[in-house]
Design a protein around this motif. Structure first.
Motif, PDB file in Angstrom:
ATOM      1  N   ALA A   1     -11.236   0.547  25.656  1.00  0.00           N
ATOM      2  CA  ALA A   1     -11.691   0.902  24.305  1.00  0.00           C
ATOM      3  C   ALA A   1     -10.663   1.824  23.637  1.00  0.00           C
ATOM      4  O   ALA A   1     -10.364   1.665  22.449  1.00  0.00           O
ATOM      5  CB  ALA A   1     -13.055   1.572  24.358  1.00  0.00           C
ATOM      6  N   ALA A   2     -10.106   2.751  24.403  1.00  0.00           N
ATOM      7  CA  ALA A   2      -9.104   3.653  23.835  1.00  0.00           C
ATOM      8  C   ALA A   2      -7.832   2.893  23.460  1.00  0.00           C
ATOM      9  O   ALA A   2      -7.259   3.104  22.389  1.00  0.00           O
ATOM     10  CB  ALA A   2      -8.781   4.772  24.829  1.00  0.00           C
ATOM     11  N   ILE A   3      -7.397   1.977  24.323  1.00  0.00           N
ATOM     12  CA  ILE A   3      -6.193   1.195  24.007  1.00  0.00           C
ATOM     13  C   ILE A   3      -6.445   0.337  22.766  1.00  0.00           C
ATOM     14  O   ILE A   3      -5.598   0.222  21.880  1.00  0.00           O
ATOM     15  CB  ILE A   3      -5.781   0.299  25.198  1.00  0.00           C
ATOM     16  N   GLU A   4      -7.634  -0.244  22.705  1.00  0.00           N
ATOM     17  CA  GLU A   4      -7.955  -1.091  21.562  1.00  0.00           C
ATOM     18  C   GLU A   4      -7.967  -0.323  20.243  1.00  0.00           C
ATOM     19  O   GLU A   4      -7.810  -0.909  19.174  1.00  0.00           O
ATOM     20  CB  GLU A   4      -9.304  -1.790  21.774  1.00  0.00           C
ATOM     21  N   HIS A   5      -8.172   0.970  20.337  1.00  0.00           N
ATOM     22  CA  HIS A   5      -8.081   1.775  19.117  1.00  0.00           C
ATOM     23  C   HIS A   5      -6.655   1.726  18.573  1.00  0.00           C
ATOM     24  O   HIS A   5      -6.444   1.604  17.364  1.00  0.00           O
ATOM     25  CB  HIS A   5      -8.499   3.209  19.439  1.00  0.00           C
ATOM     26  N   PHE A   6      -5.685   1.779  19.485  1.00  0.00           N
ATOM     27  CA  PHE A   6      -4.287   1.688  19.043  1.00  0.00           C
ATOM     28  C   PHE A   6      -3.912   0.274  18.628  1.00  0.00           C
ATOM     29  O   PHE A   6      -3.195   0.088  17.653  1.00  0.00           O
ATOM     30  CB  PHE A   6      -3.339   2.151  20.156  1.00  0.00           C
ATOM     31  N   THR A   7      -4.393  -0.719  19.362  1.00  0.00           N
ATOM     32  CA  THR A   7      -4.012  -2.084  18.968  1.00  0.00           C
ATOM     33  C   THR A   7      -4.590  -2.413  17.588  1.00  0.00           C
ATOM     34  O   THR A   7      -3.951  -3.101  16.804  1.00  0.00           O
ATOM     35  CB  THR A   7      -4.443  -3.140  20.005  1.00  0.00           C
ATOM     36  N   ALA A   8      -5.776  -1.885  17.297  1.00  0.00           N
ATOM     37  CA  ALA A   8      -6.354  -2.125  15.968  1.00  0.00           C
ATOM     38  C   ALA A   8      -5.509  -1.430  14.901  1.00  0.00           C
ATOM     39  O   ALA A   8      -5.228  -2.002  13.848  1.00  0.00           O
ATOM     40  CB  ALA A   8      -7.790  -1.627  15.904  1.00  0.00           C
ATOM     41  N   PHE A   9      -5.079  -0.207  15.205  1.00  0.00           N
ATOM     42  CA  PHE A   9      -4.229   0.508  14.256  1.00  0.00           C
ATOM     43  C   PHE A   9      -2.922  -0.257  14.040  1.00  0.00           C
ATOM     44  O   PHE A   9      -2.500  -0.496  12.906  1.00  0.00           O
ATOM     45  CB  PHE A   9      -3.933   1.925  14.766  1.00  0.00           C
ATOM     46  N   LEU A  10      -2.297  -0.662  15.157  1.00  0.00           N
ATOM     47  CA  LEU A  10      -1.030  -1.386  15.030  1.00  0.00           C
ATOM     48  C   LEU A  10      -1.224  -2.729  14.343  1.00  0.00           C
ATOM     49  O   LEU A  10      -0.370  -3.170  13.579  1.00  0.00           O
ATOM     50  CB  LEU A  10      -0.407  -1.598  16.413  1.00  0.00           C
ATOM     51  N   GLY A  11      -2.354  -3.357  14.614  1.00  0.00           N
ATOM     52  CA  GLY A  11      -2.647  -4.637  13.984  1.00  0.00           C
ATOM     53  C   GLY A  11      -2.716  -4.494  12.474  1.00  0.00           C
ATOM     54  O   GLY A  11      -2.102  -5.263  11.726  1.00  0.00           O
TER      55      GLY A  11
ATOM     56  N   GLU B   1      -6.006 -10.668  14.795  1.00  0.00           N
ATOM     57  CA  GLU B   1      -7.097 -10.842  15.763  1.00  0.00           C
ATOM     58  C   GLU B   1      -7.511  -9.498  16.356  1.00  0.00           C
ATOM     59  O   GLU B   1      -8.683  -9.286  16.663  1.00  0.00           O
ATOM     60  CB  GLU B   1      -6.711 -11.849  16.854  1.00  0.00           C
ATOM     61  N   GLU B   2      -6.552  -8.591  16.504  1.00  0.00           N
ATOM     62  CA  GLU B   2      -6.918  -7.244  16.970  1.00  0.00           C
ATOM     63  C   GLU B   2      -7.858  -6.576  15.970  1.00  0.00           C
ATOM     64  O   GLU B   2      -8.807  -5.898  16.351  1.00  0.00           O
ATOM     65  CB  GLU B   2      -5.673  -6.378  17.174  1.00  0.00           C
ATOM     66  N   VAL B   3      -7.558  -6.764  14.693  1.00  0.00           N
ATOM     67  CA  VAL B   3      -8.434  -6.186  13.664  1.00  0.00           C
ATOM     68  C   VAL B   3      -9.798  -6.879  13.690  1.00  0.00           C
ATOM     69  O   VAL B   3     -10.838  -6.233  13.633  1.00  0.00           O
ATOM     70  CB  VAL B   3      -7.768  -6.279  12.277  1.00  0.00           C
ATOM     71  N   GLU B   4      -9.778  -8.201  13.830  1.00  0.00           N
ATOM     72  CA  GLU B   4     -11.046  -8.948  13.908  1.00  0.00           C
ATOM     73  C   GLU B   4     -11.939  -8.423  15.023  1.00  0.00           C
ATOM     74  O   GLU B   4     -13.136  -8.261  14.850  1.00  0.00           O
ATOM     75  CB  GLU B   4     -10.769 -10.424  14.250  1.00  0.00           C
ATOM     76  N   HIS B   5     -11.349  -8.181  16.205  1.00  0.00           N
ATOM     77  CA  HIS B   5     -12.208  -7.832  17.348  1.00  0.00           C
ATOM     78  C   HIS B   5     -12.166  -6.338  17.686  1.00  0.00           C
ATOM     79  O   HIS B   5     -12.516  -5.943  18.787  1.00  0.00           O
ATOM     80  CB  HIS B   5     -11.899  -8.718  18.564  1.00  0.00           C
ATOM     81  N   ARG B   6     -11.775  -5.530  16.714  1.00  0.00           N
ATOM     82  CA  ARG B   6     -11.553  -4.115  17.012  1.00  0.00           C
ATOM     83  C   ARG B   6     -12.772  -3.353  17.511  1.00  0.00           C
ATOM     84  O   ARG B   6     -12.621  -2.301  18.118  1.00  0.00           O
ATOM     85  CB  ARG B   6     -10.979  -3.399  15.793  1.00  0.00           C
ATOM     86  N   SER B   7     -13.972  -3.849  17.262  1.00  0.00           N
ATOM     87  CA  SER B   7     -15.157  -3.106  17.706  1.00  0.00           C
ATOM     88  C   SER B   7     -15.658  -3.528  19.080  1.00  0.00           C
ATOM     89  O   SER B   7     -16.510  -2.848  19.654  1.00  0.00           O
ATOM     90  CB  SER B   7     -16.299  -3.306  16.705  1.00  0.00           C
ATOM     91  N   VAL B   8     -15.164  -4.639  19.602  1.00  0.00           N
ATOM     92  CA  VAL B   8     -15.824  -5.218  20.779  1.00  0.00           C
ATOM     93  C   VAL B   8     -15.732  -4.318  22.012  1.00  0.00           C
ATOM     94  O   VAL B   8     -16.737  -4.037  22.666  1.00  0.00           O
ATOM     95  CB  VAL B   8     -15.255  -6.622  21.092  1.00  0.00           C
ATOM     96  N   ALA B   9     -14.520  -3.832  22.318  1.00  0.00           N
ATOM     97  CA  ALA B   9     -14.375  -3.016  23.529  1.00  0.00           C
ATOM     98  C   ALA B   9     -15.180  -1.725  23.384  1.00  0.00           C
ATOM     99  O   ALA B   9     -15.821  -1.265  24.333  1.00  0.00           O
ATOM    100  CB  ALA B   9     -12.901  -2.705  23.779  1.00  0.00           C
ATOM    101  N   TYR B  10     -15.161  -1.163  22.207  1.00  0.00           N
ATOM    102  CA  TYR B  10     -15.904   0.066  21.948  1.00  0.00           C
ATOM    103  C   TYR B  10     -17.405  -0.176  22.099  1.00  0.00           C
ATOM    104  O   TYR B  10     -18.111   0.580  22.760  1.00  0.00           O
ATOM    105  CB  TYR B  10     -15.579   0.546  20.533  1.00  0.00           C
ATOM    106  N   ASP B  11     -17.867  -1.268  21.504  1.00  0.00           N
ATOM    107  CA  ASP B  11     -19.295  -1.581  21.599  1.00  0.00           C
ATOM    108  C   ASP B  11     -19.705  -1.855  23.039  1.00  0.00           C
ATOM    109  O   ASP B  11     -20.797  -1.482  23.463  1.00  0.00           O
ATOM    110  CB  ASP B  11     -19.639  -2.805  20.727  1.00  0.00           C
ATOM    111  N   LEU B  12     -18.833  -2.511  23.779  1.00  0.00           N
ATOM    112  CA  LEU B  12     -19.161  -2.797  25.176  1.00  0.00           C
ATOM    113  C   LEU B  12     -19.265  -1.493  25.962  1.00  0.00           C
ATOM    114  O   LEU B  12     -20.212  -1.286  26.723  1.00  0.00           O
ATOM    115  CB  LEU B  12     -18.099  -3.717  25.791  1.00  0.00           C
ATOM    116  N   PHE B  13     -18.294  -0.607  25.762  1.00  0.00           N
ATOM    117  CA  PHE B  13     -18.380   0.681  26.457  1.00  0.00           C
ATOM    118  C   PHE B  13     -19.658   1.418  26.060  1.00  0.00           C
ATOM    119  O   PHE B  13     -20.358   1.964  26.906  1.00  0.00           O
ATOM    120  CB  PHE B  13     -17.141   1.545  26.182  1.00  0.00           C
ATOM    121  N   CYS B  14     -19.973   1.413  24.788  1.00  0.00           N
ATOM    122  CA  CYS B  14     -21.178   2.128  24.329  1.00  0.00           C
ATOM    123  C   CYS B  14     -22.449   1.508  24.893  1.00  0.00           C
ATOM    124  O   CYS B  14     -23.408   2.206  25.191  1.00  0.00           O
ATOM    125  CB  CYS B  14     -21.250   2.154  22.811  1.00  0.00           C
ATOM    126  N   HIS B  15     -22.440   0.194  25.043  1.00  0.00           N
ATOM    127  CA  HIS B  15     -23.612  -0.486  25.595  1.00  0.00           C
ATOM    128  C   HIS B  15     -23.840  -0.058  27.050  1.00  0.00           C
ATOM    129  O   HIS B  15     -24.965   0.152  27.483  1.00  0.00           O
ATOM    130  CB  HIS B  15     -23.388  -1.989  25.500  1.00  0.00           C
TER     131      HIS B  15
END
Ligand code: FES
Ligand SMILES: [Fe+2]
Ligand SMILES: [Fe+2]
Lengths: 297, 364
Positions: free
Chosen positions: A142-152, A180-194
């Motif tokens: 989820a933390a890495i995906e925060h950066f990939t979304a930013f870079l995306g 696609e990183e922007v499209e799926h930017r919430s998924v890893a975060y939501d999974l961790f939160c779940h």
């Protein structure tokens, strides 16, 4: 950089699907940002990190499937897995291409492999310990995906690279991936939160991820600059060059990247508050590679 | 340089050498090793107070507020919350999963007004022998309750300066809100709406009211069955983004003729994987449970396995992402995917598309 975009209604409803893109690298010059090896190699670090990194995402996410008790999240996770799997393949195509130019990146990629398979692998754990290590790795992702979304989002808007004459196929790869990183930017975060969602666990993962990512990029860029046969070891990676590249808009600013960490430490953080799905959809609708992939199905 | 092993490899690599090949442990790697081992111990500790996962249900109960006949065999349903509450906003191209009283689930595009926050509208054509559509037409009445999930959007409308919309029959449902959005944005657009007869085509009045000059109602009775995609693409504004929904042959003809037209990009909704046309039945044995599942000719192995193993991973369902790979223990597989490298075909199978003769045994 992280402007507080309004969350557009209905944005979060997007169904994710992997796009089977193909790229031909046979005409890619080694310095695909003409005359700017440092920008080229800083971005090339992605091609060395992502194949193993994203395959690791896929393995970890697959393990998480049995724990998910939310059908919609499961659908999103499945979409995410396919997208990341194809990202990994697309980048590894470029990594192979570096070798064709006489740049042997294997000392670096062997370390990356070891990191993602061994260090961040399953670590021979069982039962409860294995499950916690899984959740911990989801926090890391989820933390890495925060950066990939930013870079995306950054790459979608990076007109500096177009102005610098960067190779259009490479830009398409980076922007298709970024979108696609922007499209799926919430998924890893939501999974961790779940599965957990605790603030301490989420932020402690970020406290490790941010400096390690920075370290990997710095050493990756230096490594590629040192081993670039066309530079013959003359040209070294320099902070000054990085600043110049940020000013030209061919790389994100260091300050922008570091500033990106801050919102992650607010309790009300959610990835959907940053980035624009609209922009991602617009790019994917016009991307040559994404269009060709859709046309084939 | 190749990463050893490619997409499927998970082999454990040896401790890597220093970046410059010096005979000492790499500084970053050894620091990370220390950090991660502490981290892993902390993670075990964190687990003690992790709350159990709460199941999330996203079912929403709605009431059929109104039913209207929109055309021959087509009814529209206006769905509202029982207490009249506002519903989640949506965008053109979104659909709803509707759970019918019999339990069968169908997807219907939202075809109402995105500005109406209190109601969703769907439209359903009765198909000969269609179980879902028959149920909607016969069993649902104003006041009936239905469970819905969503909305979700697998057909988003991207901003563009000009559009061509092509709809065939009931395929008008996702297109209608798109047309409205394009008109509201002041884009240059054209709609080509085909169908058997005008009497069978819903929402003609609603569409022509938006802008009669941009709407071409094209019933077969008047113009004949469309001869080619080119005919449907003819009205496209220069550089248009085309959004299409309709029967498969129509989509195919548009794809064939698109490159020679003024249309720059073509978008259509995907409803799962393409149908299996040339499959033969076979059997799949799940080694871990010993279960043997028959795979019918028109189903994939994945369809069948999913029933038995709900957590099986998959994504694209078209043989290009590699997610559904399973270990192959024995059997003759006819590989139909596009990802598996030759050497791995011996021991891996992509169950979303690949088929077999006789019985295959897989590691599941
Ligand atoms: S699900 Fe993508 S290859 Fe089977
Ligand atoms: Fe990715
Ligand atoms: Fe990602």
């Amino acid at each position: 950089m992280a402007a507080d975009n309004e969350v557009e209604p209905g944005e979060e409803q997007l169904v994710l699907h992997p796009r089977a893109v193909r790229f031909d690298w046979s005409n890619l010059p080694l310095h695909w940002v003409p005359g700017d090896p440092q920008t080229t190699h800083t971005i090339n670090v992605l091609h060395l990190l992502l194949p193993e990194g994203e395959r690791w995402f896929v393995r970890v996410f697959k393990q998480a499937l049995p724990l998910i008790a939310d059908e919609r999240l499961r659908t999103d996770v499945l979409g995410f897995i396919g997208q990341e799997a194809l990202h990994a393949e697309a980048h590894s195509g470029v990594a192979d291409h570096l070798a064709a130019h006489g740049l042997d990146a294997s000392p670096f990629t062997r370390q990356v492999e070891w990191m993602f398979r061994r260090l961040l692998g399953d670590r021979d754990l069982h039962g409860k310990a294995a499950e916690e290590w899984l959740v911990e790795r989801l926090a890391i992702i989820a933390a890495i995906e925060h950066f990939t979304a930013f870079l995306g989002q950054w790459i979608l808007d990076a007109s500096g690279l177009d102005a610098a004459g960067a190779d259009p196929t490479m830009l398409d790869l980076l922007r298709w991936h970024g979108a696609e990183e922007v499209e799926h930017r919430s998924v890893a975060y939501d999974l961790f939160c779940h599965l957990d969602g605790r603030y301490t666990r989420r932020t402690r993962a970020m406290s490790i991820v941010a400096p390690v990512m920075l370290w990997l990029f710095v050493r990756g860029t230096r490594f590629l600059m040192c081993n670039d046969p066309q530079l013959g070891g003359r040209d070294k990676a320099r902070l000054r060059q990085l600043r110049a590249a940020s000013a030209r808009g061919t790389l994100p600013t260091l300050r922008g990247m570091l500033g990106e960490v801050r919102p992650y430490f607010t309790r009300s953080f959610h990835p959907s508050q940053y980035g624009s799905t609209e922009r991602a959809i617009a790019y994917l609708a016009s991307s040559p590679a994404a269009q060709a992939a859709e046309a084939q199905q | 340089m190749t990463l050893t092993g490619g997409p499927m490899a998970t082999g454990v690599p040896k401790y890597p050498s220093d970046l410059r090949g010096r005979p000492r442990r790499d500084r970053l790697m050894s620091s990370l090793e220390a950090v991660v081992s502490v981290y892993q111990r902390i993670s075990a500790y964190s687990g003690r107070r992790r709350r159990p996962v709460t199941p999330v249900s996203r079912d929403r109960e709605l009431v059929v507020d109104r039913m209207r006949t929109e055309a021959e065999d087509v009814v529209s349903l206006r769905l509202t919350a029982p207490d009249g509450a506002t519903l989640p906003a949506w965008r053109p191209g979104a659909h709803l999963d509707v759970v019918l009283p019999s339990g069968c689930v169908r997807q219907y595009s939202l075809c109402g007004d995105t500005a109406d926050t209190r109601a969703y509208r769907i439209a359903v054509r009765r198909l000969p022998g269609g179980t879902g559509s028959g149920e909607v037409h016969e069993e649902l009445r104003p006041g009936s309750r239905v469970t819905v999930r969503g909305p979700r959007n697998a057909f988003p409308l991207a901003p563009a300066r000009s559009y061509l919309f092509v709809a065939g029959g009931i395929g008008i449902t996702p297109i209608l809100p798109m047309v409205r959005a394009a008109a509201a944005r002041g884009a240059d657009w054209q709609l080509v709406y085909t169908g058997r007869t005008t009497a069978s085509m819903p929402f003609i009045d609603e569409l022509t009211r938006i802008d009669p000059r941009r709407v071409w109602i094209r019933p077969d009775t008047e113009y004949g069955i469309p001869a080619s995609g080119a005919e449907l693409l003819e009205r496209a504004p220069e550089g248009a983004a085309a959004y299409c929904c309709g029967p498969t042959p129509m989509i195919t003809s548009l794809r064939v003729d698109r490159p020679a037209s003024r249309v720059r990009s073509l978008h259509f909704e995907r409803f799962g994987p393409p149908p299996i046309s040339d499959g033969a039945p076979f059997e799949i044995e799940l080694a871990r449970s010993g279960r043997v599942l028959p795979v019918p000719a028109d189903h994939s192995a994945l369809d069948v396995v999913r029933e038995a193993v709900p957590d099986v991973a998959y994504s694209c369902r078209q043989g290009h992402c590699g997610t559904c790979a399973v270990g192959l223990i024995s059997g003759t597989v006819e590989h139909r995917d596009r990802v598996l490298p030759e050497p791995e075909r011996e021991n891996t199978m992509m169950i979303c598309v690949s088929r077999a003769t006789g019985r295959v045994v897989v590691d599941l």
